[in-house]
Design a protein around this motif. Structure first.
Motif, PDB file in Angstrom:
ATOM      1  N   ILE A   1       0.806  -1.223   0.032  1.00 48.92           N
ATOM      2  CA  ILE A   1       0.165   0.015  -0.003  1.00 48.92           C
ATOM      3  C   ILE A   1       0.936   1.250   0.136  1.00 48.92           C
ATOM      4  CG2 ILE A   1      -1.732   1.270   1.291  1.00 48.92           C
ATOM      5  CD1 ILE A   1      -2.614  -1.279   2.439  1.00 48.92           C
ATOM      6  N   LEU A   2       0.863   1.870  -1.148  1.00 46.52           N
ATOM      7  CA  LEU A   2       1.652   3.112  -1.271  1.00 46.52           C
ATOM      8  C   LEU A   2       0.965   4.330  -1.725  1.00 46.52           C
ATOM      9  CD1 LEU A   2       4.610   1.371  -3.069  1.00 46.52           C
ATOM     10  CD2 LEU A   2       4.709   2.327  -0.724  1.00 46.52           C
ATOM     11  N   PRO A   3       1.639   5.612  -1.505  1.00 46.18           N
ATOM     12  CA  PRO A   3       1.047   6.659  -2.240  1.00 46.18           C
ATOM     13  C   PRO A   3       1.285   6.461  -3.616  1.00 46.18           C
ATOM     14  CG  PRO A   3       2.434   7.410  -0.374  1.00 46.18           C
ATOM     15  CD  PRO A   3       2.643   6.047  -0.444  1.00 46.18           C
ATOM     16  N   VAL A   4       0.202   7.043  -4.420  1.00 44.89           N
ATOM     17  CA  VAL A   4       0.771   7.208  -5.845  1.00 44.89           C
ATOM     18  C   VAL A   4       1.573   7.745  -6.070  1.00 44.89           C
ATOM     19  CG1 VAL A   4      -0.472   8.014  -8.225  1.00 44.89           C
ATOM     20  CG2 VAL A   4      -1.987   7.357  -6.120  1.00 44.89           C
ATOM     21  N   ALA A   5       2.178   8.893  -5.481  1.00 46.82           N
ATOM     22  CA  ALA A   5       3.642   9.232  -6.058  1.00 46.82           C
ATOM     23  C   ALA A   5       4.712   8.719  -5.379  1.00 46.82           C
ATOM     24  CB  ALA A   5       3.495  10.865  -5.274  1.00 46.82           C
ATOM     25  N   ALA A   6       4.676   7.381  -4.792  1.00 49.21           N
ATOM     26  CA  ALA A   6       5.754   6.566  -4.645  1.00 49.21           C
ATOM     27  C   ALA A   6       5.856   5.371  -5.263  1.00 49.21           C
ATOM     28  CB  ALA A   6       5.755   6.361  -3.130  1.00 49.21           C
ATOM     29  N   LEU A   7       4.836   5.085  -6.223  1.00 51.71           N
ATOM     30  CA  LEU A   7       4.535   4.037  -7.246  1.00 51.71           C
ATOM     31  C   LEU A   7       5.782   3.695  -8.081  1.00 51.71           C
ATOM     32  CD1 LEU A   7       0.898   3.785  -8.354  1.00 51.71           C
ATOM     33  CD2 LEU A   7       1.935   2.369  -6.501  1.00 51.71           C
ATOM     34  N   PRO A   8       6.439   2.588  -8.392  1.00 52.80           N
ATOM     35  CA  PRO A   8       7.621   2.204  -9.125  1.00 52.80           C
ATOM     36  C   PRO A   8       7.418   2.418 -10.355  1.00 52.80           C
ATOM     37  CG  PRO A   8       6.665   0.334  -8.370  1.00 52.80           C
ATOM     38  CD  PRO A   8       5.792   1.249  -7.640  1.00 52.80           C
ATOM     39  N   THR A   9       7.244   3.448 -10.924  1.00 57.29           N
ATOM     40  CA  THR A   9       6.890   3.930 -12.237  1.00 57.29           C
ATOM     41  C   THR A   9       8.025   3.692 -13.273  1.00 57.29           C
ATOM     42  OG1 THR A   9       7.058   6.417 -11.975  1.00 57.29           O
ATOM     43  CG2 THR A   9       4.966   5.571 -11.824  1.00 57.29           C
ATOM     44  N   HIS A  10       9.308   3.687 -12.488  1.00 62.05           N
ATOM     45  CA  HIS A  10      10.471   3.866 -13.615  1.00 62.05           C
ATOM     46  C   HIS A  10      10.718   2.423 -13.841  1.00 62.05           C
ATOM     47  CE1 HIS A  10      11.751   2.659  -9.506  1.00 62.05           C
ATOM     48  NE2 HIS A  10      12.853   2.217  -9.950  1.00 62.05           N
ATOM     49  N   THR A  11      10.000   1.339 -13.215  1.00 61.13           N
ATOM     50  CA  THR A  11      10.428  -0.063 -13.839  1.00 61.13           C
ATOM     51  C   THR A  11       9.796  -0.432 -15.003  1.00 61.13           C
ATOM     52  OG1 THR A  11       8.522  -0.898 -12.790  1.00 61.13           O
ATOM     53  CG2 THR A  11      10.444  -0.504 -11.272  1.00 61.13           C
ATOM     54  N   GLY A  12       8.853   0.190 -15.450  1.00 62.32           N
ATOM     55  CA  GLY A  12       8.258  -0.277 -16.778  1.00 62.32           C
ATOM     56  C   GLY A  12       7.531  -1.734 -16.675  1.00 62.32           C
ATOM     57  N   HIS A  13       7.000  -2.167 -15.435  1.00 63.83           N
ATOM     58  CA  HIS A  13       6.495  -3.378 -15.150  1.00 63.83           C
ATOM     59  C   HIS A  13       5.183  -3.450 -15.598  1.00 63.83           C
ATOM     60  CE1 HIS A  13       5.686  -7.292 -13.004  1.00 63.83           C
ATOM     61  NE2 HIS A  13       6.909  -7.153 -12.677  1.00 63.83           N
ATOM     62  N   ALA A  14       4.851  -4.365 -16.737  1.00 69.52           N
ATOM     63  CA  ALA A  14       3.704  -4.183 -17.461  1.00 69.52           C
ATOM     64  C   ALA A  14       2.515  -4.869 -16.387  1.00 69.52           C
ATOM     65  CB  ALA A  14       3.660  -4.989 -18.730  1.00 69.52           C
ATOM     66  N   ARG A  15       3.018  -5.735 -15.647  1.00 63.09           N
ATOM     67  CA  ARG A  15       1.956  -6.581 -14.812  1.00 63.09           C
ATOM     68  C   ARG A  15       1.668  -5.920 -13.529  1.00 63.09           C
ATOM     69  NH1 ARG A  15       4.920 -12.202 -14.431  1.00 63.09           N
ATOM     70  NH2 ARG A  15       6.416 -10.677 -13.988  1.00 63.09           N
ATOM     71  N   LEU A  16       2.043  -4.557 -13.159  1.00 61.43           N
ATOM     72  CA  LEU A  16       1.611  -4.042 -11.972  1.00 61.43           C
ATOM     73  C   LEU A  16       0.293  -3.748 -11.749  1.00 61.43           C
ATOM     74  CD1 LEU A  16       3.524  -3.321  -9.626  1.00 61.43           C
ATOM     75  CD2 LEU A  16       3.496  -0.803 -10.527  1.00 61.43           C
TER      76      LEU A  16
END
Length: 295
Positions: A234-249
């Motif tokens: 459970i994370l704030p939206v501003a802390a999501l790992p967007t830099h990973t490019g993980h398509a299955r997130l």
């Protein structure tokens, strides 16, 4: 002061007045007013200009230095209007990590030669460093700034917590209630962090004890478990790992919980620098509400 310098240069009332773009009586009256205010005689007067008194010579030197300083100040102001570069230091709390690329891009566009220093730390640590003038700006929870504090604040967005997981974990579709998370294996930020305290309060409000498998103050450690599909988080939206490019997130909105405002903070000043003003105004124009809101 300009009239006195012109009079010393031209040694003639009429020519000095003409060079200043005023009438001779106006120039004479201004110099007499200066003499009255200072309580001294500046000019030796007969029927014509007859030089400066000793006191007048000292006033002339003071006037030249003052006007030179004023001219330098005008040049500095003109340069500052362009704000060609400079250095600015920013304190950043981990739950707002994904805001920094947006801010840095906007700051560099506004000030192409800008050098930026980013320091990670909690809101409390950032506020302390701001008070000690070790930072220029801080990105923090604004409800941690007292009303009578010596800070300017600039709200940027309202924090939203979301449930997030990666395959092989599969999350139900749609918005999730806190009460539905009791059996989900979770990796969460450490309990000393404000973001985690908000999550704990939401669980208490739902009357459940979550299954916390991992606690860490490192987002990188948390991302490792999350993206491997071993644990949800459970994370704030501003802390999501967007830099990973993980398509299955998988990201799911959650039921109501505390939603503090996040924003920039700086020490208040009656005379902020041109660079500080440019950066502050640039940040005010960055739309973060839409970027960091889901569902």
């Amino acid at each position: 002061m300009t009239y006195l310098i012109a009079l010393d240069r031209y040694r003639h009332f009429s020519r000095a007045a003409e060079s200043c773009g005023v009438s001779q009586p106006a120039l004479s009256a201004a110099i007499r007013q200066m003499e009255a205010e200072l309580g001294i005689t500046i000019i030796r007067r007969t029927r014509r200009f007859n030089g400066l008194t000793d006191e007048g010579k000292r006033v002339l030197e003071w006037a030249r230095q003052t006007l030179a300083a004023l001219d330098g100040l005008r040049q500095e102001a003109a340069f500052a209007q362009e704000v060609a570069g400079g250095t600015i230091s920013i304190g950043l709390m981990p739950p707002a990590m994904q805001t920094i690329p947006l801010l840095l891009e906007s700051f560099r566009t506004a000030v192409p030669g800008l050098h930026i220093q980013v320091r990670m730390g909690s809101s409390a640590d950032t506020i302390h460093r701001l008070r000690q003038q070790q930072l220029d700006l801080g990105l923090v929870y604004l409800d941690q700034i007292p009303d009578d504090s010596p800070f300017d604040t600039l709200p940027l967005y309202t924090e939203q917590h979301v449930l997030v997981a990666a395959e092989p974990l599969v999350l139900p579709a749609g918005r999730q209630d806190w009460s539905s998370l009791a059996d989900l294996p979770l990796c969460l930020l450490g309990p000393e962090m404000r973001s985690r305290q908000i999550v704990d309060a939401a669980f208490r409000g739902a009357g459940i004890s979550p299954g916390i498998v991992l606690e860490t103050n490192s987002l990188e450690v948390l991302y490792g478990e999350l993206l491997a599909g071993r644990l949800a988080s459970i994370l704030p939206v501003a802390a999501l790992p967007t830099h990973t490019g993980h398509a299955r997130l998988q990201v799911r909105p959650l039921g109501p919980c505390a939603a503090p405002e996040v924003g920039l903070v700086r020490l208040a000043s009656s005379l902020p620098t041109a660079l500080s003003t440019r950066i502050w105004n640039t940040a005010a124009g960055v739309n973060m509400h839409d970027v960091f809101t889901i569902g």
